[in-house]
Design a protein around this motif. Structure first.
Motif, PDB file in Angstrom:
ATOM      1  N   VAL A 147      43.807  36.006   3.166  1.00 40.00           N
ATOM      2  CA  VAL A 147      42.361  36.117   3.372  1.00 40.00           C
ATOM      3  C   VAL A 147      42.067  36.252   4.864  1.00 40.00           C
ATOM      4  O   VAL A 147      41.257  37.086   5.282  1.00 40.00           O
ATOM      5  CB  VAL A 147      41.624  34.875   2.804  1.00 40.00           C
ATOM      6  CG1 VAL A 147      40.145  34.949   3.126  1.00 40.00           C
ATOM      7  CG2 VAL A 147      41.827  34.780   1.314  1.00 40.00           C
ATOM      8  N   CYS A 148      42.784  35.436   5.648  1.00 35.31           N
ATOM      9  CA  CYS A 148      42.657  35.521   7.110  1.00 35.31           C
ATOM     10  C   CYS A 148      42.964  36.938   7.591  1.00 35.31           C
ATOM     11  O   CYS A 148      42.234  37.515   8.390  1.00 35.31           O
ATOM     12  CB  CYS A 148      43.670  34.572   7.775  1.00 35.31           C
ATOM     13  SG  CYS A 148      42.915  33.055   8.360  1.00 35.31           S
ATOM     14  N   TYR A 191      40.253  39.378   6.833  1.00 33.76           N
ATOM     15  CA  TYR A 191      39.137  39.249   7.771  1.00 33.76           C
ATOM     16  C   TYR A 191      39.483  39.893   9.105  1.00 33.76           C
ATOM     17  O   TYR A 191      38.673  40.597   9.713  1.00 33.76           O
ATOM     18  CB  TYR A 191      38.785  37.773   8.003  1.00 33.76           C
ATOM     19  CG  TYR A 191      37.898  37.164   6.936  1.00 33.76           C
ATOM     20  CD1 TYR A 191      38.047  35.829   6.559  1.00 33.76           C
ATOM     21  CD2 TYR A 191      36.886  37.911   6.320  1.00 33.76           C
ATOM     22  CE1 TYR A 191      37.226  35.260   5.596  1.00 33.76           C
ATOM     23  CE2 TYR A 191      36.072  37.348   5.357  1.00 33.76           C
ATOM     24  CZ  TYR A 191      36.247  36.018   4.992  1.00 33.76           C
ATOM     25  OH  TYR A 191      35.434  35.445   4.050  1.00 33.76           O
ATOM     26  N   LEU A 202      39.233  30.111   9.265  1.00 34.00           N
ATOM     27  CA  LEU A 202      38.661  30.948   8.220  1.00 34.00           C
ATOM     28  C   LEU A 202      37.159  31.053   8.404  1.00 34.00           C
ATOM     29  O   LEU A 202      36.577  32.132   8.279  1.00 34.00           O
ATOM     30  CB  LEU A 202      38.986  30.344   6.849  1.00 34.00           C
ATOM     31  CG  LEU A 202      39.203  31.348   5.717  1.00 34.00           C
ATOM     32  CD1 LEU A 202      40.356  32.269   6.052  1.00 34.00           C
ATOM     33  CD2 LEU A 202      39.511  30.592   4.441  1.00 34.00           C
ATOM     34  N   ALA A 203      36.541  29.903   8.684  1.00 29.59           N
ATOM     35  CA  ALA A 203      35.091  29.887   8.859  1.00 29.59           C
ATOM     36  C   ALA A 203      34.693  30.728  10.074  1.00 29.59           C
ATOM     37  O   ALA A 203      33.721  31.483  10.033  1.00 29.59           O
ATOM     38  CB  ALA A 203      34.599  28.453   9.020  1.00 29.59           C
ATOM     39  N   LYS A 220      35.094  34.386   9.203  1.00 29.81           N
ATOM     40  CA  LYS A 220      34.042  34.819   8.286  1.00 29.81           C
ATOM     41  C   LYS A 220      32.733  35.043   9.050  1.00 29.81           C
ATOM     42  O   LYS A 220      32.044  36.043   8.841  1.00 29.81           O
ATOM     43  CB  LYS A 220      33.862  33.748   7.205  1.00 29.81           C
ATOM     44  CG  LYS A 220      32.890  34.144   6.130  1.00 29.81           C
ATOM     45  CD  LYS A 220      32.936  33.162   4.971  1.00 29.81           C
ATOM     46  CE  LYS A 220      31.829  33.517   3.974  1.00 29.81           C
ATOM     47  NZ  LYS A 220      31.691  32.488   2.949  1.00 29.81           N
ATOM     48  N   VAL A 277      32.944  38.209  11.113  1.00 28.42           N
ATOM     49  CA  VAL A 277      32.796  39.402  10.291  1.00 28.42           C
ATOM     50  C   VAL A 277      31.319  39.645  10.000  1.00 28.42           C
ATOM     51  O   VAL A 277      30.835  40.773  10.111  1.00 28.42           O
ATOM     52  CB  VAL A 277      33.595  39.278   8.970  1.00 28.42           C
ATOM     53  CG1 VAL A 277      33.146  40.337   7.990  1.00 28.42           C
ATOM     54  CG2 VAL A 277      35.078  39.418   9.248  1.00 28.42           C
ATOM     55  N   GLN A 278      30.620  38.581   9.652  1.00 29.29           N
ATOM     56  CA  GLN A 278      29.207  38.756   9.334  1.00 29.29           C
ATOM     57  C   GLN A 278      28.409  39.211  10.549  1.00 29.29           C
ATOM     58  O   GLN A 278      27.532  40.071  10.445  1.00 29.29           O
ATOM     59  CB  GLN A 278      28.627  37.458   8.765  1.00 29.29           C
ATOM     60  CG  GLN A 278      29.090  37.249   7.338  1.00 29.29           C
ATOM     61  CD  GLN A 278      28.688  35.902   6.781  1.00 29.29           C
ATOM     62  OE1 GLN A 278      28.501  34.944   7.524  1.00 29.29           O
ATOM     63  NE2 GLN A 278      28.561  35.837   5.478  1.00 29.29           N
TER      64      GLN A 278
END
Lengths: 190, 271
Positions: free
Chosen positions: A5-6, A9, B30-31, B34, B37-38
């Motif tokens: 997942v990383c 991204y 991860l946060a 994310k 990306v947003q």
């Protein structure tokens, strides 16, 4: 798992950064290509720019830098025009396509070489492959007043056919110098 | 006993703490990704909208489009700078570009073959204390010294014009040989052989699919480019192996004419 997942991204981030760069360049290209300022407007801007930003140079180039850049470019161009005999009276270009390794621009150029005028339209395709940039001319169309002259008409059709823009400029330069020399010689004998 | 048991519990607690920290780091990363990306997606979408509006504004008005907001003097000057740089690029397309400095002159000579722009060569000339060539990237087999002696210092323009012709001739010949190798490798036996000036080229070839067994290359071509400023040969000799059938021998003569008048890749395309 987490790591894939990383990775997904990270890949998307890279792609987005690239896309943002291209979109920004495209926007700036179109802005540039669709505006026009006359010499008077340029002079006015120079004066008001220097007044405005006296002392305020944080984060931007100082007025003297922009002015110096402008002057340096004008000096270079003036030297080239005097040395080569080419004077470009108008130049417009339009970015037709722009991707990561391919740019297509449509150019319209008019000018003269000594006393011979010309008008050109061509497309310039630049592709980047590994680190080599290749530049190719397509759709070259040449308009010259003196096209009835058989010498001119010969090199114009030959260079137009193969899209050899450089050969056109070189031939025009040689011919124009000869033509100019002949013209002056005749004037001398009048 | 008890000590060993305590040690084990301590080790396990330590292990769990480490795993917990790693888990928190992963979740944090991860946060972060994310959110990034947003943020980028938003930026990208805003740019797309901006471009859309720009396009609509262009279609709405005819002729010159100007920003509804009066552009700042800085923006006007930056426009002019970009515009002048565009003109300098156009000069590069003419084959010559150069710059005059206090020390002397720096020139860039561009070469091209048909529609493709190829190599650039550079030359730096000093004006003081005497006129001379300080540095250059012209290959040794181009008669630079000879041309300099003939034309400099009185006729710089002719010097550059003739030098440009030599360079364009050389690069044009080299480019043809490369293109031939690239586009017609199955027709050729090996690679075309030439010298560094690329004014002598020899190769053996066949025409695939035309009667003979193409593993045997019946044609032998030898091209001599007598004029260093041109990219077409002055002498062409195409021969056939002596035991070749008559039609091939006739073809050889036709090929010879073809190579004399057309660029090699184009000549091959018409075979």
């Amino acid at each position: 798992m987490d790591s894939s997942v990383c990775q997904a991204y990270e890949d998307e981030i890279q792609a987005l950064e690239e896309e943002i760069r291209l979109l920004t360049e495209k926007y700036e290209d179109i802005q540039q290509e669709s505006t026009f300022f006359s010499d008077e407007e340029i002079l006015k801007s120079l004066k008001s720019f220097q007044r405005e930003t006296q002392g305020e140079t944080r984060g931007h180039e100082s007025p003297s830098d922009l002015k110096a850049q402008l002057e340096s470019l004008e000096t270079d161009l003036s030297f080239l025009m005097k040395f080569t005999g080419f004077q470009f009276t108008s130049h417009s270009k339009k970015t037709v396509e722009k991707t990561r390794n391919r740019t297509v621009q449509k150019h319209r150029l008019s000018g003269k070489c000594h006393s011979l005028s010309f008008q050109l339209e061509f497309q310039l395709l630049e592709t980047e492959d590994k680190e080599k940039v290749s530049t190719v001319v397509t759709d070259l169309s040449i308009i010259m007043e003196s096209r009835e002259d058989s010498d001119v008409s010969k090199f114009v059709s030959r260079t137009e056919e193969h899209g050899n823009l450089l050969a056109f400029f070189r031939s025009l330069s040689t011919y124009a110098e000869w033509y100019e020399h002949r013209r002056r010689t005749f004037l001398h004998f009048k | 006993g008890v000590l060993a048991h305590l040690e084990m519990l301590e080790a396990r607690a330590h292990q769990e703490a480490v795993e917990q920290e790693e888990k928190e780091q992963r979740e944090e990363r991860l946060a972060f990704l994310k959110a990034r990306v947003q943020e980028l997606r938003l930026q990208r979408d805003e740019l797309r909208d901006k471009l859309d509006r720009q396009e609509k504004a262009q279609l709405g008005k005819e002729g010159i489009v100007s920003d509804p907001a009066l552009p700042s003097p800085r923006a006007v000057l930056e426009w002019k700078i970009r515009s002048l740089r565009g003109l300098l690029q156009v000069f590069q397309l003419t084959g010559f570009s150069g710059k005059l400095s206090r020390r002397g002159l720096r020139f860039s000579l561009r070469t091209s073959y048909e529609g493709s722009y190829l190599d650039s060569f550079h030359l730096e000339l000093l004006l003081r204390p005497e006129f001379r060539i300080r540095r250059h990237s012209v290959p040794a087999f181009i008669p630079l010294e000879q041309l300099a002696r003939k034309f400099l210092p009185s006729d710089l323009r002719s010097f550059l014009n003739v030098l440009s012709q030599h360079l364009n001739g050389f690069v044009g010949r080299r480019h043809q040989a490369e293109q031939l190798q690239e586009q017609f490798s199955e027709w050729l036996q090996g690679a075309p052989r030439g010298n560094s000036l690329c004014n002598l080229l020899t190769f053996r070839y066949s025409i695939p699919g035309k009667s003979q067994n193409s593993r045997n290359f019946p044609f032998r071509a030898r091209l001599l480019y007598g004029d260093p400023c041109r990219s077409l040969p002055t002498e062409v000799a195409v021969s056939c192996s002596p035991d070749a059938p008559a039609p091939l021998a006739e073809a050889a003569a036709a090929h010879s004419e073809l190579f004399r008048s057309l660029a090699l890749p184009r000549a091959f395309r018409s075979l």
